[in-house]
Design a protein around this motif. Structure first.
Motif, short mmCIF file in Angstrom:
data_model
loop_
_atom_site.label_atom_id
_atom_site.label_comp_id
_atom_site.label_asym_id
_atom_site.label_seq_id
_atom_site.Cartn_x
_atom_site.Cartn_y
_atom_site.Cartn_z
N MET A 1 12.78 -3.51 -1.00
CA MET A 1 12.12 -3.89 0.25
C MET A 1 12.58 -3.00 1.40
N LEU A 2 13.80 -2.50 1.30
CA LEU A 2 14.30 -1.57 2.32
C LEU A 2 13.40 -0.35 2.39
N GLY B 1 2.89 -0.67 -6.63
CA GLY B 1 3.37 0.08 -7.78
C GLY B 1 4.72 0.71 -7.50
N GLY B 2 4.85 1.27 -6.30
CA GLY B 2 6.12 1.90 -5.92
C GLY B 2 7.27 0.92 -5.95
N THR B 3 7.05 -0.28 -5.39
CA THR B 3 8.16 -1.23 -5.39
C THR B 3 8.42 -1.78 -6.78
N ASP C 1 1.28 -6.30 -17.31
CA ASP C 1 1.50 -7.46 -16.45
C ASP C 1 2.10 -7.05 -15.10
N ASN C 2 3.25 -6.38 -15.13
CA ASN C 2 3.95 -6.07 -13.88
C ASN C 2 3.23 -5.03 -13.05
N PHE C 3 2.60 -4.08 -13.74
CA PHE C 3 1.91 -3.05 -12.97
C PHE C 3 0.45 -3.38 -12.81
N GLY C 4 -0.28 -3.45 -13.93
CA GLY C 4 -1.72 -3.64 -13.83
C GLY C 4 -2.11 -4.89 -13.07
N ILE C 5 -1.67 -6.05 -13.56
CA ILE C 5 -2.13 -7.30 -12.96
C ILE C 5 -1.58 -7.44 -11.55
N GLN C 6 -0.30 -7.13 -11.39
CA GLN C 6 0.32 -7.27 -10.07
C GLN C 6 -0.41 -6.41 -9.04
N GLY D 1 -9.26 3.50 0.05
CA GLY D 1 -7.97 3.61 0.71
C GLY D 1 -7.10 2.40 0.45
N VAL D 2 -7.72 1.21 0.52
CA VAL D 2 -6.95 -0.02 0.27
C VAL D 2 -6.41 -0.02 -1.15
N ALA D 3 -7.26 0.39 -2.10
CA ALA D 3 -6.80 0.40 -3.49
C ALA D 3 -5.64 1.38 -3.66
N ILE D 4 -5.75 2.55 -3.04
CA ILE D 4 -4.66 3.54 -3.17
C ILE D 4 -3.39 3.00 -2.53
N ALA D 5 -3.55 2.39 -1.35
CA ALA D 5 -2.36 1.85 -0.68
C ALA D 5 -1.70 0.77 -1.53
N ALA D 6 -2.51 -0.08 -2.17
CA ALA D 6 -1.93 -1.13 -3.00
C ALA D 6 -1.18 -0.52 -4.17
#
Lengths: 305, 469
Positions: free
Chosen positions: B425-426, B399-401, B142-147, B389-394
């Motif tokens: 967010m910082l 994922g990072g946050t 949920d938090n990683f995949g779907i988000q 590129g967009v997928a990697i950036a997302a």
């Protein structure tokens, strides 16, 4: 009439603050053609610096003369905010100059997110309120038991804004620095060829923009007595609206645009709906850009092939 | 004053810390000292002092000198490390000639990345179930995949507007909101199913895309960005204040959840688990939702890829490169722009209705400017126009946050009061700046031409020149 006059006074006060921020947008846009998205947050940071300086002066050093304290706070806020904006320009914008056109905008948005969250993390998310620095007002006249007042705070804001705008006008119109700045605005390459240090001029522009934003931040803190980390975004967008309305790149335009936005906002709140006052400001932004993209005082953008 | 100037690294000066690959220790130390001094001035007010309220609810100041010193020292050491370790390498790299074609390794990775990536994403729920087990997998899916997939889809949708047509849109979240509220209100009042309302929300959102696209046809660049920002904020403020319809800040709750071909995901006797003879678990719904958003995201990508080969797609890209040339070739720029806005908005509408059904609750809080900025930054950081590129950036940004949410081990280092989530967010904002400075054209900046003569070659970013449209 009485409500109208009172709102006029309030609107000019608010408009002065917007105008001071708007100059920062318009100068930066004029010189490097970029919307400095983080400028609203620089304004918010300056209000926090002013708050901290004020607390040091009053609670630690025990300065009781409020005029002296305010003057020191103003200078301290201007100095530190200038440093902040100078570093932001070096770190986030200068490496991207002459690069792909969206890159500085994204960098500025990132900076804006960074600044507001930095303040949230270091100073906490709560509203910071201080007791009113200056109270008292002139009652201009009373009509139907409704006194029309001009408070000392408002008078100080008018005075400080007027003096600083004059000093700023002198700087841009009469000094060597101002000439260099206008030269860079017209043609950076040519300015560099005739010996203008373009990098330094752009850095100075950011410093001046930040100093004026710091004045606005100090005035904002004095006027409302409360500041929080998210206070940068909405005043920032409204000041940008002011800059656009006045014609982006035009300095008198920024001030007049600021006053107009301040007046429209207060009048809208008084006569229509306070809930939709931000909608009014955003609508003006959209309408101006669509129908009058060059603004009131701006030069029309000539498109060359 | 020179310390930070040098970090731009573009015009070498004689007094620089480094000459021809050698490291000048004194100059490096001096630079580090100056940087630390600047950092001291920079952080003195906001880190050196903290404003808090005392018992009488009045603001007081607390000093944090150790923290300030630590930050200043970290900045100084970081600057020293930069000029000793990183700068020589950057200098060497700058000496190399500009590559006109990407290297063989990159071409190989580029060829196999997409099929491998899709296979991995399709198998992701199974992999998660196998590694972390049944009970903990909800969080990961949920938090990683779907988000992440929601943002991938939004990024791909905005990519049509920004990446292909070159129209800078900072109010994209408005269409996401339109989709979400359309689904929520229609599902609650008309009691229609998700699959009926999904296209309807998409159509409504694209209708709004056209509506808001009309007034801004003449605008370009930063101005367009600001007006779309204004529209996005207006829609959000209207949602907040139009309480009769939208319930304002309180939001809309109890939004119907999707069902598996009419079988609801609940613990009842006719629920999914009971019908298929499985023990009840919330995982099934999450997995189902995961595949729904995966299908929607892939649909977005597929439609975009196909559209690029149609005349309208080529017109978009021509518009991005040069609007004047486009017009002189007889392309109807009005229609081209409006179709781009409409297509982009439609996918945002799909994503919005999915968001509403996944959350079960929506409020204006979810549709702030920050969301628009996040989506736009995903598109630009990924490299405009590049779907991979967009997928990697997302994945990196979202994922990072999300990972920042549960870094509990940091508490062991910095003490129990340390809360990593507040730095989310910082770091996100700072990462945006860093990635832009590092790669102004985004992570994947090569361009794949949509029409080729004999063989398909990608074009290096150094040769891409974009018109100031």
């Amino acid at each position: 009439m009485d409500v109208f006059l009172q709102q006029l006074i309030n609107g000019i006060t608010l408009g002065s603050i917007y105008g001071l921020i708007a100059i920062g947008y318009t100068m930066v846009f004029g010189i490097i053609g970029m919307v400095n998205f983080a400028h609203g947050d620089v304004f918010m940071v300056s209000a926090f610096i002013a708050l901290i300086a004020f607390l040091i002066l009053t609670t630690w050093l025990g300065i009781s003369s409020i005029v002296l304290a305010l003057l020191i706070v103003l200078i301290v806020a201007m100095l530190f905010t200038s440093l902040v904006n100078w570093v932001i320009e070096r770190v986030a914008y200068r490496p991207l100059r002459g690069s792909f056109r969206l890159a500085p905008l994204i960098s500025a948005i990132g900076m804006s997110i960074f600044l507001s969250n930095f303040v949230q993390v270091t100073q906490g998310p709560r509203n910071k309120s201080i007791p009113p620095m200056i109270s008292g007002e002139f009652v201009l006249f009373t009509h139907n038991n409704y006194p029309v007042t001009l408070s000392y705070k408002q008078l100080i804001i008018w005075g400080v804004t007027a003096v600083l705008l004059l000093a700023f006008w002198y700087l841009v119109a009469k000094t060597k620095l101002g000439r260099a700045q206008r030269a860079c605005e017209q043609d950076q390459k040519m300015a560099a060829l005739v010996g203008v240090n373009v990098d330094r001029t752009i850095a100075t522009t950011f410093v001046i923009a930040a100093a004026l934003a710091a004045v606005a931040g100090t005035m904002y803190l004095m006027y409302y007595g409360v500041v929080t980390f998210s206070d940068g975004f909405v005043p920032g967008v409204k000041a940008f609206t002011a800059a656009v309305l006045g014609g982006i790149g035009s300095l008198p335009g920024a001030v007049i645009g600021g006053l107009l936005i301040g007046l429209i906002e207060t009048m809208w709140s008084a006569y229509f709906s306070i809930d939709y006052k931000d909608v009014a400001a955003f609508s003006i932004l959209a309408i101006t850009l669509i129908f009058l993209p060059q603004g009131l005082f701006g030069r029309p953008d000539v498109e060359k092939v | 004053m020179t310390a930070l100037a040098n970090s731009a690294g573009e015009n070498p000066r004689p007094h620089q810390a480094l000459a021809h690959g050698r490291v000048d220790a004194m100059a490096a130390l001096r630079d580090a000292g100056i940087t630390a001094a600047i950092a001291f001035g920079l952080f003195l007010p906001l880190i050196g002092f903290q404003t808090t309220v005392n018992g009488e609810n009045a603001l007081i100041l607390i000093t944090r000198w150790p923290l300030l010193l630590a930050v200043v020292a970290a900045v100084g050491i970081g600057r020293l490390g930069y000029s000793v370790l990183l700068e020589p390498r950057l200098r060497q790299r700058a000496m190399r000639p500009i590559a006109t074609t990407p290297s063989a390794l990159r071409t190989f990775v580029g060829q196999w990345f997409v099929p491998f990536g899709i296979a991995f994403v399709a198998a992701y729920p199974a992999l998660v179930l196998a590694t972390v087990g049944f009970s903990r997998s909800v969080k990961w899916i949920d938090n990683f995949g779907i988000q992440i997939l929601i943002y991938v889809m939004l990024g791909w949708g905005l990519n049509i507007v920004v990446g292909l047509a070159g129209l800078l849109d900072l109010g994209y979240v408005a269409f996401y909101a339109v989709g979400a509220y359309s689904y929520a209100l229609l599902a609650k009042t008309l009691d229609l199913s998700f699959w009926v309302l999904l296209p309807i929300s998409g159509i409504l959102a694209s209708f709004w895309g056209i509506l808001l696209g009309f007034p801004v046809l003449r605008l370009r660049g930063d101005y367009l960005a600001i007006v779309t920002l204004a529209f996005g904020e207006i829609i959000r403020l209207v949602i907040i204040n139009f309480t009769a319809l939208t319930n304002g800040y309180a939001g809309i709750g109890g939004i119907p959840r999707p069902s598996f071909f009419g079988i609801p995901f609940n613990a009842d006797d006719n629920g999914f688990a009971a019908v298929f003879g499985l023990p009840f678990s919330p995982v099934y719904r999450v997995i189902f939702l995961y595949y729904v958003i995966l299908a929607l995201a892939l649909l977005t990508a597929f439609v975009t890829v196909r559209l690029r080969r149609l005349p309208v797609g080529r017109a978009w890209e021509a518009l991005r490169e040069d609007e004047i040339a486009c017009r002189s070739l007889g392309i109807n720029t009005t229609n081209t722009k409006l179709t781009a806005f409409a297509m982009g908005a439609m996918f945002a509408g799909f994503a919005g209705s999915f968001f509403a059904t996944r959350q079960g609750f929506i409020s204006p809080e979810s549709f702030t400017f920050l969301e628009s900025a996040t989506i736009l930054s995903i598109v630009v950081l990924g490299g405009m126009g590049s779907q991979v590129g967009v997928a990697i950036a997302a994945i990196v940004m979202i994922g990072g946050t999300e990972i920042m949410r549960d870094l509990d081990f940091l508490k062991k280092i910095f003490g129990q009061t340390f809360d990593p989530t507040q730095y989310r967010m910082l770091i996100f904002g700072f990462a945006m700046v860093l990635i832009m400075v590092w790669r102004p054209r985004g992570l994947i900046s090569t361009r794949a031409p949509s029409v080729v003569l004999k063989e398909r070659k990608s074009i290096s970013a150094d040769l891409v020149k974009e018109g100031h449209g």
